[in-house]
Design a protein around this motif. Structure first.
Motif, PDB file in Angstrom:
ATOM      1  N   ILE A  75      -1.735  33.019  17.995  1.00  0.00           N
ATOM      2  CA  ILE A  75      -3.160  32.744  18.142  1.00  0.00           C
ATOM      3  C   ILE A  75      -3.267  31.251  18.434  1.00  0.00           C
ATOM      4  O   ILE A  75      -2.976  30.420  17.581  1.00  0.00           O
ATOM      5  N   ALA A  76      -3.649  30.911  19.640  1.00  0.00           N
ATOM      6  CA  ALA A  76      -3.717  29.508  20.036  1.00  0.00           C
ATOM      7  C   ALA A  76      -5.011  28.858  19.550  1.00  0.00           C
ATOM      8  O   ALA A  76      -6.084  29.454  19.651  1.00  0.00           O
ATOM      9  N   ILE A  77      -4.890  27.654  19.025  1.00  0.00           N
ATOM     10  CA  ILE A  77      -6.061  26.906  18.564  1.00  0.00           C
ATOM     11  C   ILE A  77      -6.251  25.699  19.481  1.00  0.00           C
ATOM     12  O   ILE A  77      -5.388  24.819  19.558  1.00  0.00           O
ATOM     13  N   VAL A  78      -7.365  25.683  20.181  1.00  0.00           N
ATOM     14  CA  VAL A  78      -7.682  24.600  21.112  1.00  0.00           C
ATOM     15  C   VAL A  78      -8.841  23.794  20.545  1.00  0.00           C
ATOM     16  O   VAL A  78      -9.909  24.351  20.271  1.00  0.00           O
ATOM     17  N   LYS A  79      -8.643  22.498  20.370  1.00  0.00           N
ATOM     18  CA  LYS A  79      -9.679  21.652  19.780  1.00  0.00           C
ATOM     19  C   LYS A  79     -10.536  20.987  20.854  1.00  0.00           C
ATOM     20  O   LYS A  79     -10.027  20.432  21.823  1.00  0.00           O
ATOM     21  N   VAL A  80     -11.842  21.064  20.655  1.00  0.00           N
ATOM     22  CA  VAL A  80     -12.792  20.331  21.490  1.00  0.00           C
ATOM     23  C   VAL A  80     -13.590  19.445  20.547  1.00  0.00           C
ATOM     24  O   VAL A  80     -14.540  19.895  19.913  1.00  0.00           O
ATOM     25  N   TYR A  81     -13.169  18.204  20.446  1.00  0.00           N
ATOM     26  CA  TYR A  81     -13.771  17.268  19.496  1.00  0.00           C
ATOM     27  C   TYR A  81     -14.497  16.140  20.230  1.00  0.00           C
ATOM     28  O   TYR A  81     -14.063  15.684  21.288  1.00  0.00           O
ATOM     29  N   GLY A  82     -15.592  15.696  19.637  1.00  0.00           N
ATOM     30  CA  GLY A  82     -16.316  14.548  20.177  1.00  0.00           C
ATOM     31  C   GLY A  82     -17.197  14.899  21.367  1.00  0.00           C
ATOM     32  O   GLY A  82     -17.373  16.067  21.726  1.00  0.00           O
ATOM     33  N   VAL A  83     -17.763  13.866  21.978  1.00  0.00           N
ATOM     34  CA  VAL A  83     -18.649  14.051  23.126  1.00  0.00           C
ATOM     35  C   VAL A  83     -17.839  14.566  24.317  1.00  0.00           C
ATOM     36  O   VAL A  83     -16.774  14.043  24.628  1.00  0.00           O
ATOM     37  N   ILE A  84     -18.350  15.589  24.969  1.00  0.00           N
ATOM     38  CA  ILE A  84     -17.650  16.207  26.102  1.00  0.00           C
ATOM     39  C   ILE A  84     -18.037  15.481  27.388  1.00  0.00           C
ATOM     40  O   ILE A  84     -19.097  15.738  27.969  1.00  0.00           O
ATOM     41  N   ASN A  85     -17.189  14.563  27.811  1.00  0.00           N
ATOM     42  CA  ASN A  85     -17.448  13.809  29.041  1.00  0.00           C
ATOM     43  C   ASN A  85     -16.733  14.409  30.240  1.00  0.00           C
ATOM     44  O   ASN A  85     -17.097  14.153  31.389  1.00  0.00           O
ATOM     45  N   SER A  86     -15.685  15.168  29.974  1.00  0.00           N
ATOM     46  CA  SER A  86     -14.897  15.770  31.045  1.00  0.00           C
ATOM     47  C   SER A  86     -14.393  17.130  30.590  1.00  0.00           C
ATOM     48  O   SER A  86     -14.152  17.351  29.400  1.00  0.00           O
ATOM     49  N   SER A  87     -14.209  18.030  31.542  1.00  0.00           N
ATOM     50  CA  SER A  87     -13.735  19.374  31.224  1.00  0.00           C
ATOM     51  C   SER A  87     -12.268  19.576  31.597  1.00  0.00           C
ATOM     52  O   SER A  87     -11.676  20.592  31.249  1.00  0.00           O
ATOM     53  N   ASP A  88     -11.681  18.618  32.301  1.00  0.00           N
ATOM     54  CA  ASP A  88     -10.365  18.808  32.907  1.00  0.00           C
ATOM     55  C   ASP A  88      -9.295  19.284  31.925  1.00  0.00           C
ATOM     56  O   ASP A  88      -8.626  20.295  32.154  1.00  0.00           O
ATOM     57  N   LYS A  89      -9.118  18.554  30.822  1.00  0.00           N
ATOM     58  CA  LYS A  89      -8.047  18.883  29.883  1.00  0.00           C
ATOM     59  C   LYS A  89      -8.243  20.242  29.241  1.00  0.00           C
ATOM     60  O   LYS A  89      -7.297  21.028  29.119  1.00  0.00           O
ATOM     61  N   VAL A  90      -9.473  20.521  28.829  1.00  0.00           N
ATOM     62  CA  VAL A  90      -9.750  21.796  28.164  1.00  0.00           C
ATOM     63  C   VAL A  90      -9.564  22.968  29.124  1.00  0.00           C
ATOM     64  O   VAL A  90      -8.949  23.980  28.790  1.00  0.00           O
ATOM     65  N   VAL A  91     -10.065  22.830  30.343  1.00  0.00           N
ATOM     66  CA  VAL A  91      -9.955  23.906  31.331  1.00  0.00           C
ATOM     67  C   VAL A  91      -8.493  24.168  31.682  1.00  0.00           C
ATOM     68  O   VAL A  91      -8.055  25.323  31.776  1.00  0.00           O
ATOM     69  N   LYS A  92      -7.719  23.104  31.874  1.00  0.00           N
ATOM     70  CA  LYS A  92      -6.296  23.273  32.198  1.00  0.00           C
ATOM     71  C   LYS A  92      -5.550  23.942  31.052  1.00  0.00           C
ATOM     72  O   LYS A  92      -4.681  24.796  31.267  1.00  0.00           O
ATOM     73  N   THR A  93      -5.882  23.549  29.824  1.00  0.00           N
ATOM     74  CA  THR A  93      -5.244  24.156  28.652  1.00  0.00           C
ATOM     75  C   THR A  93      -5.575  25.636  28.562  1.00  0.00           C
ATOM     76  O   THR A  93      -4.687  26.477  28.351  1.00  0.00           O
ATOM     77  N   LEU A  94      -6.840  25.980  28.727  1.00  0.00           N
ATOM     78  CA  LEU A  94      -7.260  27.379  28.663  1.00  0.00           C
ATOM     79  C   LEU A  94      -6.622  28.196  29.791  1.00  0.00           C
ATOM     80  O   LEU A  94      -6.245  29.362  29.593  1.00  0.00           O
ATOM     81  N   ASP A  95      -6.489  27.586  30.950  1.00  0.00           N
ATOM     82  CA  ASP A  95      -5.867  28.271  32.076  1.00  0.00           C
ATOM     83  C   ASP A  95      -4.407  28.607  31.760  1.00  0.00           C
ATOM     84  O   ASP A  95      -3.928  29.706  32.049  1.00  0.00           O
ATOM     85  N   ARG A  96      -3.717  27.661  31.149  1.00  0.00           N
ATOM     86  CA  ARG A  96      -2.310  27.875  30.775  1.00  0.00           C
ATOM     87  C   ARG A  96      -2.191  28.963  29.717  1.00  0.00           C
ATOM     88  O   ARG A  96      -1.323  29.835  29.799  1.00  0.00           O
TER      89      ARG A  96
END
Length: 289
Positions: free
Chosen positions: A37-58
């Motif tokens: 079960i993968a845990i992906v953290k999205v912390y703080g103000v969201i200024n960019s989506s690049d890292k989160v989207v790439k992680t979710l894609d992987r």
């Protein structure tokens, strides 16, 4: 000397072959490991989506990942970035369950990205809600006049400098901005209605910028379960059909400057921007304010 060169060549060749074989071996085994079960953290103000989207894609492509827990602790962020994460979350949940786990704060854009998940879990005291859009800018005209500062603006159209801080905003300019705000707000409401399967009118009844506790959000239909991260992992296991799946915390890949000076590297970047004479851009935000 020649023998030494040959030895170095052999060692380098061995390292190269080892790296290639290791990569192939890991790629072959990918998806056949222990269910996770993968845990992906999205912390703080969201200024960019690049890292989160790439992680979710992987994670979407990794067959060993049976479900994803999106751990959100954010007051929101830039409209476009929040929308891109929301769309990616919706895409991933078509292939495997995604559970949003709201931390201390998951408001505005933090709520936006959460409602795209299969299920939403929040603490009873989580601060959420704040459905709305905000755009702020400083107006320095009076100060500039007192200091005798004259700003020359050359533009291609009448409304090209809608939020020029050195002139008084006129009613028509503010009307254009308000229309932009209203359209972005409507998109937010529709996303919440779609993600939570609620009537648009019901969402609008409480989508006026107010904030809620996690418990109140559950009453409104924005949240499915009350609990923390562990509860969210339990829900993810149940949805995935893998009750023994292990937790896998996805580590954020840091850039070289972040590894050297730490998380505050954004401040360093801002200093360099200022030195180059770059003005911070005005951003439309889904943000708790």
């Amino acid at each position: 000397m020649r023998k030494f060169k040959i030895l170095i060549f052999v060692l380098l060749s061995a390292l190269f072959v080892s790296a290639v074989v290791g990569t192939i071996f890991r790629g072959t085994l990918k998806g056949f490991g222990v269910p996770k079960i993968a845990i992906v953290k999205v912390y703080g103000v969201i200024n960019s989506s690049d890292k989160v989207v790439k992680t979710l894609d992987r994670l979407e492509k990794d067959r060993s990942i049976k479900a994803v827990v999106l751990r959100v602790d954010s007051p929101g962020g830039v409209v476009g970035a929040c929308q891109e994460i929301y769309e990616k979350v919706k895409e991933v949940k078509e292939h495997k369950p995604v559970v949003a786990s709201m931390g201390s704060v998951a408001a505005s854009g933090g709520l936006y990205i959460s409602v795209g998940a299969t299920k939403v879990v929040a603490n009873p005291g989580t601060i959420t809600g704040s459905i709305g859009v905000i755009l702020q800018s400083y107006n320095l005209k009076e100060l500039a006049d007192k200091l005798g500062i004259k700003v020359i603006t050359v533009k291609s159209g009448r409304f090209k400098d809608l939020l020029n801080p050195f002139r008084k905003p006129d009613p028509e300019s503010l009307k254009i901005i308000q229309e932009l705000i209203d359209d972005s707000y409507q998109q937010f409401v529709e996303a919440v209605a779609e993600g939570r399967k609620l009537p648009v009118e019901k969402v609008k009844s409480f989508a006026d910028g107010r904030i809620f506790s996690g418990r109140k959000a559950k009453e409104l239909g924005l949240v499915d379960y009350l609990g923390g991260l562990d509860r969210a992992v339990e829900v993810a296991r149940e949805l995935s059909g893998y009750p023994n799946a292990v937790k896998y915390e996805v580590k954020e890949k840091k850039s070289l400057i972040e590894r050297v000076v730490g998380k505050e590297s954004s401040s360093v970047k801002n200093i360099f921007k200022a030195l180059r004479g770059e003005v911070e851009e005005v951003k439309l935000m889904y943000l708790l304010n």
